[in-house]
Scaffold this motif. Structure first.
Motif, PDB file in Angstrom:
ATOM      1  N   LEU A   1       5.735 -26.917 -19.410  1.00  0.00           N
ATOM      2  CA  LEU A   1       6.641 -26.071 -18.634  1.00  0.00           C
ATOM      3  C   LEU A   1       7.969 -25.890 -19.370  1.00  0.00           C
ATOM      4  CD1 LEU A   1       6.020 -27.500 -15.043  1.00  0.00           C
ATOM      5  CD2 LEU A   1       5.537 -25.162 -15.779  1.00  0.00           C
ATOM      6  N   ALA A   2       8.492 -26.970 -19.927  1.00  0.00           N
ATOM      7  CA  ALA A   2       9.765 -26.896 -20.652  1.00  0.00           C
ATOM      8  C   ALA A   2       9.652 -25.975 -21.865  1.00  0.00           C
ATOM      9  CB  ALA A   2      10.185 -28.301 -21.097  1.00  0.00           C
ATOM     10  N   GLU A   3       8.509 -26.032 -22.521  1.00  0.00           N
ATOM     11  CA  GLU A   3       8.304 -25.182 -23.696  1.00  0.00           C
ATOM     12  C   GLU A   3       8.286 -23.708 -23.308  1.00  0.00           C
ATOM     13  OE1 GLU A   3       5.111 -24.663 -27.402  1.00  0.00           O
ATOM     14  OE2 GLU A   3       4.825 -26.254 -25.919  1.00  0.00           O
ATOM     15  N   VAL A   4       7.605 -23.371 -22.231  1.00  0.00           N
ATOM     16  CA  VAL A   4       7.554 -21.978 -21.770  1.00  0.00           C
ATOM     17  C   VAL A   4       8.937 -21.521 -21.307  1.00  0.00           C
ATOM     18  CG1 VAL A   4       6.644 -20.471 -19.953  1.00  0.00           C
ATOM     19  CG2 VAL A   4       5.105 -21.974 -21.210  1.00  0.00           C
ATOM     20  N   LEU A   5       9.624 -22.365 -20.541  1.00  0.00           N
ATOM     21  CA  LEU A   5      10.967 -22.010 -20.074  1.00  0.00           C
ATOM     22  C   LEU A   5      11.912 -21.747 -21.247  1.00  0.00           C
ATOM     23  CD1 LEU A   5      11.331 -24.550 -17.133  1.00  0.00           C
ATOM     24  CD2 LEU A   5      11.504 -22.063 -16.905  1.00  0.00           C
ATOM     25  N   SER A   6      11.765 -22.508 -22.310  1.00  0.00           N
ATOM     26  CA  SER A   6      12.629 -22.344 -23.488  1.00  0.00           C
ATOM     27  C   SER A   6      12.450 -20.982 -24.150  1.00  0.00           C
ATOM     28  CB  SER A   6      12.348 -23.452 -24.509  1.00  0.00           C
ATOM     29  OG  SER A   6      12.668 -24.717 -23.973  1.00  0.00           O
ATOM     30  N   SER A   7      11.283 -20.385 -23.931  1.00  0.00           N
ATOM     31  CA  SER A   7      10.998 -19.090 -24.556  1.00  0.00           C
ATOM     32  C   SER A   7      11.323 -17.906 -23.640  1.00  0.00           C
ATOM     33  CB  SER A   7       9.514 -19.018 -24.954  1.00  0.00           C
ATOM     34  OG  SER A   7       8.684 -18.988 -23.792  1.00  0.00           O
ATOM     35  N   CYS A   8      11.759 -18.205 -22.389  1.00  0.00           N
ATOM     36  CA  CYS A   8      12.032 -17.129 -21.425  1.00  0.00           C
ATOM     37  C   CYS A   8      13.450 -16.591 -21.614  1.00  0.00           C
ATOM     38  CB  CYS A   8      11.859 -17.654 -19.996  1.00  0.00           C
ATOM     39  SG  CYS A   8      10.157 -18.107 -19.580  1.00  0.00           S
ATOM     40  N   SER A   9      13.560 -15.269 -21.639  1.00  0.00           N
ATOM     41  CA  SER A   9      14.857 -14.631 -21.901  1.00  0.00           C
ATOM     42  C   SER A   9      15.868 -14.880 -20.787  1.00  0.00           C
ATOM     43  CB  SER A   9      14.665 -13.123 -22.075  1.00  0.00           C
ATOM     44  OG  SER A   9      14.118 -12.555 -20.889  1.00  0.00           O
ATOM     45  N   TYR A  10      15.400 -15.172 -19.568  1.00  0.00           N
ATOM     46  CA  TYR A  10      16.297 -15.370 -18.433  1.00  0.00           C
ATOM     47  C   TYR A  10      16.780 -16.817 -18.311  1.00  0.00           C
ATOM     48  CZ  TYR A  10      11.846 -16.875 -16.382  1.00  0.00           C
ATOM     49  OH  TYR A  10      10.646 -17.495 -16.145  1.00  0.00           O
ATOM     50  N   VAL A  11      16.328 -17.685 -19.200  1.00  0.00           N
ATOM     51  CA  VAL A  11      16.723 -19.099 -19.194  1.00  0.00           C
ATOM     52  C   VAL A  11      17.712 -19.344 -20.322  1.00  0.00           C
ATOM     53  CG1 VAL A  11      15.918 -21.479 -19.502  1.00  0.00           C
ATOM     54  CG2 VAL A  11      14.571 -19.870 -18.132  1.00  0.00           C
ATOM     55  N   SER A  12      18.857 -19.947 -19.987  1.00  0.00           N
ATOM     56  CA  SER A  12      19.884 -20.186 -21.018  1.00  0.00           C
ATOM     57  C   SER A  12      19.690 -21.508 -21.743  1.00  0.00           C
ATOM     58  CB  SER A  12      21.281 -20.144 -20.398  1.00  0.00           C
ATOM     59  OG  SER A  12      21.452 -21.206 -19.473  1.00  0.00           O
ATOM     60  N   ALA A  13      19.167 -22.515 -21.040  1.00  0.00           N
ATOM     61  CA  ALA A  13      18.995 -23.830 -21.665  1.00  0.00           C
ATOM     62  C   ALA A  13      17.984 -24.656 -20.883  1.00  0.00           C
ATOM     63  CB  ALA A  13      20.333 -24.573 -21.731  1.00  0.00           C
ATOM     64  N   VAL A  14      17.280 -25.495 -21.612  1.00  0.00           N
ATOM     65  CA  VAL A  14      16.366 -26.468 -21.013  1.00  0.00           C
ATOM     66  C   VAL A  14      16.726 -27.823 -21.602  1.00  0.00           C
ATOM     67  CG1 VAL A  14      13.967 -27.162 -20.650  1.00  0.00           C
ATOM     68  CG2 VAL A  14      14.535 -24.732 -20.887  1.00  0.00           C
ATOM     69  N   GLU A  15      16.983 -28.798 -20.736  1.00  0.00           N
ATOM     70  CA  GLU A  15      17.321 -30.121 -21.236  1.00  0.00           C
ATOM     71  C   GLU A  15      16.089 -30.799 -21.824  1.00  0.00           C
ATOM     72  OE1 GLU A  15      19.450 -32.444 -18.359  1.00  0.00           O
ATOM     73  OE2 GLU A  15      21.061 -30.963 -18.175  1.00  0.00           O
ATOM     74  N   PRO A  16      16.266 -31.735 -22.763  1.00  0.00           N
ATOM     75  CA  PRO A  16      15.117 -32.444 -23.340  1.00  0.00           C
ATOM     76  C   PRO A  16      14.232 -33.032 -22.236  1.00  0.00           C
ATOM     77  CG  PRO A  16      17.123 -33.015 -24.515  1.00  0.00           C
ATOM     78  CD  PRO A  16      17.549 -32.197 -23.333  1.00  0.00           C
ATOM     79  N   THR A  17      12.934 -32.872 -22.388  1.00  0.00           N
ATOM     80  CA  THR A  17      11.987 -33.292 -21.353  1.00  0.00           C
ATOM     81  C   THR A  17      11.114 -34.408 -21.900  1.00  0.00           C
ATOM     82  OG1 THR A  17      11.980 -31.064 -20.408  1.00  0.00           O
ATOM     83  CG2 THR A  17      10.169 -32.522 -19.783  1.00  0.00           C
TER      84      THR A  17
END
Length: 342
Positions: free
Chosen positions: A264-280
């Protein structure tokens, strides 16, 4: 609609096998220490961590509060991270139940260092400040996004505590997640901490309960403190049996929860509407939306698809994977995230 509830790993329900363990449990009156299922759970956890005694509590907050009471006297002070559960999410119980204040450390993702602990200890002969008597760590960290301590740093913190005669308590609400992810053992932790709380109702999936484990000298008054806090229970062996089943059979599932969280974190990291994902590292994902993307609208759009996540304030959104989050649900959610606003 099949709800995908990722607000927390506390939403899990008993599996059919766990229900069988509940229904076949032998029970008695636990206030008299006559519930064989509770006694079996407590002995199992004590042996698992290589510690002297364990006591079953209805909730994690009560177990933590009891530990703080056992370690401190009114007017003293404990040291913890500014994001610690014992400070942020236990209703002010530190001051209400124990008359103790918190010295908050600005750690990293909910984790503190030995050097920070050393610098935060009040001089014991300076009577204007509260006497420092306890250090509380949390592993994994909740507000820190499921981060795991480096065990080498825990050993350094223990050395500081020993040098200054401080107690060391571990809020191990998701300790089993850390052990599985870091390939560590319960006995390693049992050798370091004076007390440890182990929650059974999060990733392990039991309906309720936390076990407080420690050595004889600190645990001698644990029953009394639990009684004062209103935690005496009767035929609670039905729930203890669920907790024992969870420890013996469902801890291996945690690695799969971590795998899904990282996907999930990997996909979120590639989404244009997401600014940041903390280390998971484990089963918690914390992420942030880009400016201009409405958090309220995003959560509403998720709800309309039967997906629930948590807003933690300050722009933090949280997802927590667990054993009720199936591969089918996972694939559906991954697809939603990938195609949202596309």
């Amino acid at each position: 609609m099949d709800i995908i509830d990722l607000r927390s790993d506390t939403v899990t329900k008993p599996t059919p096998a766990m229900m069988q363990a509940i229904m076949s449990a032998e029970v008695g009156d636990d206030v008299y220490k006559e519930d064989p299922s509770v006694n079996a759970l407590e002995q199992y956890v004590a042996d698992l961590f290589g510690m002297d005694e364990a006591l079953y509590f209805p909730t994690g907050s009560m177990a933590n509060q009891a530990a703080i009471k056992l370690h401190t006297q009114p007017g003293e002070q404990l040291i913890c991270d500014k994001w610690a559960h014992v400070y942020n999410y236990e209703g002010g119980g530190v001051s209400f139940n124990s008359g103790v204040s918190c010295r908050l450390i600005d750690g990293h993702r909910g984790m503190i260092t030995a050097a920070q602990v050393e610098a935060s200890i009040n001089l014991p002969d300076f009577y204007h400040s509260p006497l420092t008597s306890l250090v509380c760590l949390e592993n994994t960290t909740n507000k820190g996004g499921g981060a795991c301590y480096d065990f080498a740093e825990i050993l350094k913190i223990k050395a500081v505590c020993d040098a200054h005669q401080l107690g060391l308590h571990l809020d191990g609400a998701r300790l089993m997640n850390a052990l599985v992810e870091k390939n560590e053992t319960p006995k390693e932790y049992g050798k370091v901490f004076d007390t440890i709380s182990i929650c059974l109702s999060k990733g392990l999936g039991a309906p309720m309960g936390t076990v407080l484990v420690g050595n004889k000298d600190i645990m001698k008054n644990a029953m009394r403190v639990r009684k004062v806090l209103g935690g005496g229970m009767r035929q609670v062996g039905f729930m203890a049996a669920a907790g024992l089943f969870a420890l013996q059979h469902q801890a291996t599932q945690l690695k799969e929860d971590h795998k899904k969280a990282k996907e999930l974190a990997e996909v979120l990291s590639s989404c244009s509407y997401v600014s940041a994902v903390e280390p998971t590292e484990t089963n918690i994902i914390i992420f942030y939306l880009e400016k201009g993307i409405s958090e309220i609208q995003f959560i509403t759009d998720l709800e309309q698809k039967g997906i629930r996540i948590s807003a933690m304030g300050e722009g933090k959104l949280r997802i927590v994977t667990h054993h009720d989050y199936t591969t089918k649900k996972h694939d559906f959610f991954l697809n939603f995230l990938s195609t949202y606003l596309a």
